[in-house]
Design an enzyme around this catalytic site. Structure first.
Site, PDB file in Angstrom:
ATOM      1  N   PRO A 110      36.141 -46.467  64.938  1.00 59.22           N
ATOM      2  CA  PRO A 110      35.799 -45.036  65.057  1.00 59.22           C
ATOM      3  C   PRO A 110      34.782 -44.807  66.174  1.00 59.22           C
ATOM      4  CG  PRO A 110      35.692 -45.765  62.767  1.00 59.22           C
ATOM      5  CD  PRO A 110      35.861 -46.991  63.596  1.00 59.22           C
TER       6      PRO A 110
ATOM      7  N   GLU B 229       7.591 -57.591  56.565  1.00 58.64           N
ATOM      8  CA  GLU B 229       8.167 -57.471  57.909  1.00 58.64           C
ATOM      9  C   GLU B 229       7.629 -58.559  58.835  1.00 58.64           C
ATOM     10  OE1 GLU B 229      10.628 -55.592  58.309  1.00 58.64           O
ATOM     11  OE2 GLU B 229      10.393 -54.581  56.376  1.00 58.64           O
TER      12      GLU B 229
ATOM     13  N   ASP C  74      18.082 -57.411  51.777  1.00 59.69           N
ATOM     14  CA  ASP C  74      18.133 -58.710  52.458  1.00 59.69           C
ATOM     15  C   ASP C  74      18.942 -59.712  51.642  1.00 59.69           C
ATOM     16  OD1 ASP C  74      16.462 -57.658  54.417  1.00 59.69           O
ATOM     17  OD2 ASP C  74      14.653 -58.264  53.345  1.00 59.69           O
TER      18      ASP C  74
END
Length: 605
Positions: A195, A416, A493
């Site tokens: 797409p 992070e 995750d």
């Protein structure tokens, strides 16, 4: 004569005719003669009256010769005795107490309602092109030159597809050039690709380039609630095409009617299958449709019926893939032609920094950058605007209004930082583009990696490193805060890592224990359109071995990530503290912190 006045006169004549007919059939009484009261009394005395109906002061009756009459009587006390004496049949009714307009409404209202409904339906059929009788007509739209201004100059990044389609246009313009060597015009061209890669835009460019009639229709336009309508519309579509031949018919999202036959929830007489059968016959059946080229687009070529894909129907199958670096740069040039760009804008750098972007993604990126610059009242769209727009497209919009506690913010920073540290320490991984603890989209923090070049194949080492990077956040939480304090932040995750490991074992044959085999066959329902089940074509013992191997891959890389984080715990704290202070770190800042060079000064914008 004005057509509106002509129609009005026609409806007035029809209305008068209807009223006249209604009056003729609504005569409840025969023709009656008027008699003055004295004449009526004389006829009663002569015994010429057989029956009367008294309705207030009104008299209705019948004479001995069968003639009806009506009269009006004053207050006469001698009338009733005389009627009884003469043996006249007497009927008495109450006088009408309703005004004349009520009598009119009661008598005429049903006829007026009927007439209004009839006129409404006639106008609907006349004004709407007889929509009630046009279910089987094609809904294809014939595009004119004024309606379409897109040309091949507006299409970039798909040079191979443009070359294929340019040949079709040249064949329509000069067929002798190809026919003199025995070539024949292709019956159909199938554009397939992910797409947003520009399949519909290519079709619009064909309409702008070719000097032939261009019909446009969607696959869903053939689907209707009535049986047989789809096949009828296909017939009507190709009849229109033959009348305008040579011409091009573009059918968008052909998978709506072109799916595999006999593999869904419906039976053999399914409406969709009838439509597909008619399409197959029209493309290459007993009757030829010379000069009618069908161009179709789909992003699901795997579900199309094999009979539709054979040569003679769709002679050419053109893959419209995601653009490479050069193609992305060309697409950015097309979309920024009407946008004032700042002197610092480098489209080549933007193209290198957007691997995997489709044409629609790049168009959205340019639009977001322009909106961001306009929001800040800038006269030009500058490079920081494009960077901010890229972050918004890739990671989601910043959720500045979300209140995050200090403890959650600290956990997110270490999470992070764990991802970033593992990604920097493992060799051969994609470089880190940006790390942020500002909530974006549905995440409280994001670690973003961008490849330096387009990749089409992935090695086993790369995939194992990817799993280790995904577990870097959970490992950092466990090492710093302890196992009881780990949070649900690693849910996505873990989901991605488990899916990756299972594909390595079951689909890609990357397990030494299980060997280069594929386990499980995807099944899908034609009408539901997606894989809803996976057929287990292996034993329970093999299933246990697959689960054991998937768990082994996951745990090995979990321990590998844990070892890397534990060995560089001080660096992890430095990264986390920098994130808590700055909230956003880019790739160069992460490199400096991991290399022990200190925190660089943030770049001024």
């Amino acid at each position: 004569m004005n057509p509106h006045l002509k129609n009005l006169a026609l409806w007035l004549v029809i209305g008068l005719i209807v009223v006249l007919v209604f009056n003729i059939f609504n005569q409840s009484q025969p023709m009656q003669r008027e008699l003055i009261f004295s004449e009526f009394m004389s006829k009663v005395e002569r015994n010429e009256v057989t029956e009367v109906t008294l309705k207030g002061n009104e008299i209705y009756g019948r004479l001995s010769d069968g003639t009806g009459f009506r009269s009006y009587s004053p207050e006469d006390r001698d009338m009733l005795p005389l009627l009884r004496k003469q043996g006249v049949k007497i009927t008495a009714k109450p006088a009408d107490g309703q005004p004349w307009y009520m009598t009119f409404l009661i008598s005429w209202l049903p006829m007026l309602v009927f007439l209004g409904i009839w006129i409404f339906f006639m106008r609907q059929m006349q004004g709407g092109g007889a929509k009630a009788l046009s279910f089987g007509k094609s809904r294809a739209r014939l595009l004119s030159d004024k309606q379409n201004k897109v040309t091949f100059a507006d299409v970039a990044g798909v040079d191979e597809a443009k070359d294929e389609l340019q040949e079709i246009i040249e064949f329509l313009k000069d067929p002798q050039k190809f026919q003199k060597l025995g070539g024949r015009i292709p019956k159909g061209v199938l554009l397939m690709g992910p797409p947003g890669t520009g399949k519909t835009l290519l079709a619009r460019a064909i309409a702008g380039e070719a000097n032939v009639p261009f019909f446009s229709i969607s696959g869903s336009d053939f689907v209707e609630m009535f049986v047989g309508v789809g096949a009828s519309r296909v017939r009507d579509l190709f009849e229109q095409g033959k009348k305008h031949a040579p011409c091009i018919i573009f059918m968008d999202e052909i998978d709506a009617v072109g799916r595999h036959r006999g593999a869904g929830l419906g039976g053999g007489h399914d409406e969709r299958e009838q439509t597909l059968n008619q399409l197959l016959v029209e493309m290459d059946g007993f009757e030829s449709n010379d000069g009618v080229i069908l161009i179709a687009a789909t992003n699901r070529p795997d579900v199309l019926d094999p009979a539709l894909l054979r040569p003679g129907r769709f002679d050419r199958q053109v893959v419209v893939a995601r653009p490479d670096v050069k193609g992305r740069e060309g697409i950015l040039k097309v979309h920024t032609r009407k946008i004032p760009l700042g002197p610092d804008v480098n489209l080549q750098v933007m193209a290198r920094g957007t691997p995997g972007f489709s044409g629609a993604d790049l168009s959205n990126l340019v639009n977001e950058a322009a909106l961001l610059a306009a929001r800040q009242n800038k006269k030009f769209v500058e490079m920081p605007d494009f960077e901010s727009a890229k972050d918004k497209v890739l990671m989601g919009a910043e959720r500045k209004s979300l209140v995050v506690s200090a403890k959650e913010r600290r956990v997110t920073a270490f999470h992070e930082a764990g991802h970033a540290l593992v990604a920097k320490l493992l060799p051969g991984t994609d470089p880190i583009h940006k790390v942020t603890i500002i909530p974006r989209g549905r995440a409280l923090g994001v670690t973003q990696q961008l490849p330096t070049e387009d990749k089409h194949n992935y090695s086993k080492e790369f995939l194992l490193n990817d799993i280790a990077i995904l577990y870097g956040g959970r490992v950092a939480e466990e090492v710093v805060f302890g196992l009881p304090e780990v949070t649900t932040g690693a849910m996505n995750d873990i989901d991605r890592a488990t899916e990756l490991a299972r594909k390595m074992v079951c689909e890609w044959g990357m397990s030494e224990q299980m060997g280069p085999l594929q386990f499980g066959k995807r099944e899908e329902m034609v009408f539901l359109g997606r894989e809803i089940a996976q057929h287990q074509d292996y034993s329970e013992h093999t299933a246990m071995e697959i689960d054991r191997e998937v768990r082994c891959i996951i745990m090995q890389n979990y321990e590998r990530a844990k070892e890397l984080v534990s060995g560089r715990l001080q660096t992890l704290h430095i990264l986390a503290e920098a994130l808590l202070e700055r909230e956003v770190l880019d790739g160069s800042e992460i490199e400096s912190l991991v290399s022990g060079l200190g925190t660089p000064e943030p770049a001024t914008v």
